[in-house]
Design a protein around this motif. Structure first.
Motif, PDB file in Angstrom:
ATOM      1  N   SER A 120      37.839  31.464  51.017  1.00 33.27           N
ATOM      2  CA  SER A 120      38.584  32.454  50.247  1.00 33.27           C
ATOM      3  C   SER A 120      38.058  33.832  50.609  1.00 33.27           C
ATOM      4  O   SER A 120      37.020  33.970  51.260  1.00 33.27           O
ATOM      5  CB  SER A 120      38.430  32.226  48.737  1.00 33.27           C
ATOM      6  N   GLY A 140      28.743  31.605  38.884  1.00 31.38           N
ATOM      7  CA  GLY A 140      30.142  31.963  38.726  1.00 31.38           C
ATOM      8  C   GLY A 140      31.105  31.279  39.664  1.00 31.38           C
ATOM      9  O   GLY A 140      31.276  30.059  39.590  1.00 31.38           O
ATOM     10  N   PRO A 141      31.725  32.024  40.573  1.00 30.19           N
ATOM     11  CA  PRO A 141      32.815  31.459  41.385  1.00 30.19           C
ATOM     12  C   PRO A 141      32.305  30.426  42.384  1.00 30.19           C
ATOM     13  O   PRO A 141      31.142  30.446  42.797  1.00 30.19           O
ATOM     14  CB  PRO A 141      33.372  32.689  42.108  1.00 30.19           C
ATOM     15  N   HIS A 142      33.206  29.525  42.777  1.00 32.48           N
ATOM     16  CA  HIS A 142      32.888  28.527  43.793  1.00 32.48           C
ATOM     17  C   HIS A 142      33.004  29.196  45.160  1.00 32.48           C
ATOM     18  O   HIS A 142      34.106  29.429  45.655  1.00 32.48           O
ATOM     19  CB  HIS A 142      33.838  27.347  43.689  1.00 32.48           C
ATOM     20  N   LEU A 143      31.873  29.502  45.768  1.00 30.24           N
ATOM     21  CA  LEU A 143      31.866  30.264  47.012  1.00 30.24           C
ATOM     22  C   LEU A 143      31.946  29.400  48.265  1.00 30.24           C
ATOM     23  O   LEU A 143      32.072  29.939  49.364  1.00 30.24           O
ATOM     24  CB  LEU A 143      30.614  31.134  47.083  1.00 30.24           C
ATOM     25  N   ASP A 163      41.434  32.778  37.305  1.00 31.40           N
ATOM     26  CA  ASP A 163      39.988  32.680  37.496  1.00 31.40           C
ATOM     27  C   ASP A 163      39.561  33.370  38.784  1.00 31.40           C
ATOM     28  O   ASP A 163      38.546  34.073  38.826  1.00 31.40           O
ATOM     29  CB  ASP A 163      39.569  31.211  37.519  1.00 31.40           C
ATOM     30  N   PHE A 164      40.358  33.189  39.829  1.00 31.54           N
ATOM     31  CA  PHE A 164      40.058  33.828  41.112  1.00 31.54           C
ATOM     32  C   PHE A 164      40.076  35.348  40.996  1.00 31.54           C
ATOM     33  O   PHE A 164      39.174  36.039  41.471  1.00 31.54           O
ATOM     34  CB  PHE A 164      41.079  33.356  42.155  1.00 31.54           C
ATOM     35  N   LYS A 199      39.664  37.291  38.384  1.00 32.69           N
ATOM     36  CA  LYS A 199      38.604  37.897  37.582  1.00 32.69           C
ATOM     37  C   LYS A 199      37.326  38.045  38.401  1.00 32.69           C
ATOM     38  O   LYS A 199      36.613  39.055  38.279  1.00 32.69           O
ATOM     39  CB  LYS A 199      38.359  37.100  36.306  1.00 32.69           C
ATOM     40  N   TRP A 200      37.046  37.052  39.273  1.00 33.37           N
ATOM     41  CA  TRP A 200      35.837  37.157  40.088  1.00 33.37           C
ATOM     42  C   TRP A 200      36.004  38.142  41.243  1.00 33.37           C
ATOM     43  O   TRP A 200      35.070  38.868  41.595  1.00 33.37           O
ATOM     44  CB  TRP A 200      35.438  35.772  40.605  1.00 33.37           C
ATOM     45  N   ASP A 220      44.978  28.413  39.254  1.00 35.97           N
ATOM     46  CA  ASP A 220      43.646  28.898  39.645  1.00 35.97           C
ATOM     47  C   ASP A 220      43.615  30.408  39.869  1.00 35.97           C
ATOM     48  O   ASP A 220      42.548  30.973  40.090  1.00 35.97           O
ATOM     49  CB  ASP A 220      43.184  28.205  40.931  1.00 35.97           C
ATOM     50  N   TRP A 230      35.572  41.452  39.697  1.00 35.69           N
ATOM     51  CA  TRP A 230      34.165  41.618  39.321  1.00 35.69           C
ATOM     52  C   TRP A 230      33.338  42.024  40.535  1.00 35.69           C
ATOM     53  O   TRP A 230      32.510  42.933  40.446  1.00 35.69           O
ATOM     54  CB  TRP A 230      33.642  40.313  38.716  1.00 35.69           C
ATOM     55  N   LEU A 250      36.740  35.718  48.586  1.00 35.90           N
ATOM     56  CA  LEU A 250      35.464  35.900  47.898  1.00 35.90           C
ATOM     57  C   LEU A 250      34.315  35.678  48.873  1.00 35.90           C
ATOM     58  O   LEU A 250      33.292  36.373  48.818  1.00 35.90           O
ATOM     59  CB  LEU A 250      35.344  34.947  46.713  1.00 35.90           C
TER      60      LEU A 250
END
Length: 230
Positions: free
Chosen positions: A151, A144-147, A93-94, A96-97, A90, A100, A153
């Motif tokens: 995390s 996009g990401p699972h918020l 993917d983490f 890149k967001w 994972d 971003w 994020l």
């Protein structure tokens, strides 16, 4: 090894992302208020910590850190929480967001709040165009990401969404978080996080600081620092 960190902060500035992360991790830390009313972020002593003259700075066992995204990722990796392990499937993917948010969304807010720095001859037109751009970025973020999973994020994105509802002062009518139900639900969830409650008390964020933002009412010692600095 240092058992705690020292966060140089101003209320409701980008340092809020770091405070939330430290609280989520449950690690001890001290704070140093950067007196923005005296432009302390441009004093030689502060510039020795962060030559960019921006907030935040985090003093760590491995030295002084600046740049919000770098601080958050370092903390997550240091404490083995709030980010996938470097060997996890994972992780890509983490990352890149995260980058971003740090390289695209966060700078777009700076352009919105300080258009004169980016287009001194046409700041109003630049700001209007930036509003349109940010709306498109929020479309991307919502898909996009699972918020909802803990995390960094979460601790990075929630303050950014808060500031869009508050700044520029008297020019936020364009922004309505309910247009992005996924982001609204995320902010509602973040309102009740223990880390958020701690930040509310420390920085005077007011109730429901992310889903229904209020003007900052900082603690007495921080009143002179009420000014956005991303």
């Amino acid at each position: 090894m240092m058992t705690h960190y020292r966060l140089h902060y101003a209320p409701d500035n980008a340092s809020l992302c770091v405070r939330l992360t430290l609280e989520e991790l449950g690690v001890p830390y001290d704070t140093v208020l950067v007196d923005r009313s005296k432009s302390a972020q441009r004093d030689p002593a502060y510039l020795a910590l962060n030559p960019n003259g921006l907030i935040p700075v985090l003093e760590t066992p491995d030295g002084v850190m600046f740049e919000t995204g770098a601080i958050l990722l370092w903390l997550a990796d240091r404490h083995g929480a709030l980010a996938p392990d470097p060997q996890s499937a994972d992780r890509a993917d983490f990352l890149k967001w995260l980058f971003w948010v740090a390289n695209t969304l966060h700078p777009a807010l700076r352009m919105l709040f300080y258009p004169e720095k980016f287009s001194p001859d046409h700041p109003t037109a630049f700001r209007d165009a930036t509003k349109v751009r940010i709306a498109g970025l929020l479309d991307i973020l919502a898909d996009g990401p699972h918020l909802m999973a803990p995390s960094i994020l979460q601790t990075y994105v929630a303050p950014l969404l808060r500031w869009l509802a508050l700044y520029p002062v008297n020019d936020t009518a364009w922004f309505d978080l309910s247009k992005w139900p996924v982001l609204f639900d995320f902010c509602t969830m973040m309102d009740d996080r223990p880390a958020t409650l701690a930040a509310m008390q420390a920085e005077g964020l007011g109730p429901t600081p992310f889903s229904n933002r209020h003007t900052l009412i900082p603690p007495k010692e921080a009143h002179s620092n009420v000014s956005l600095c991303l």
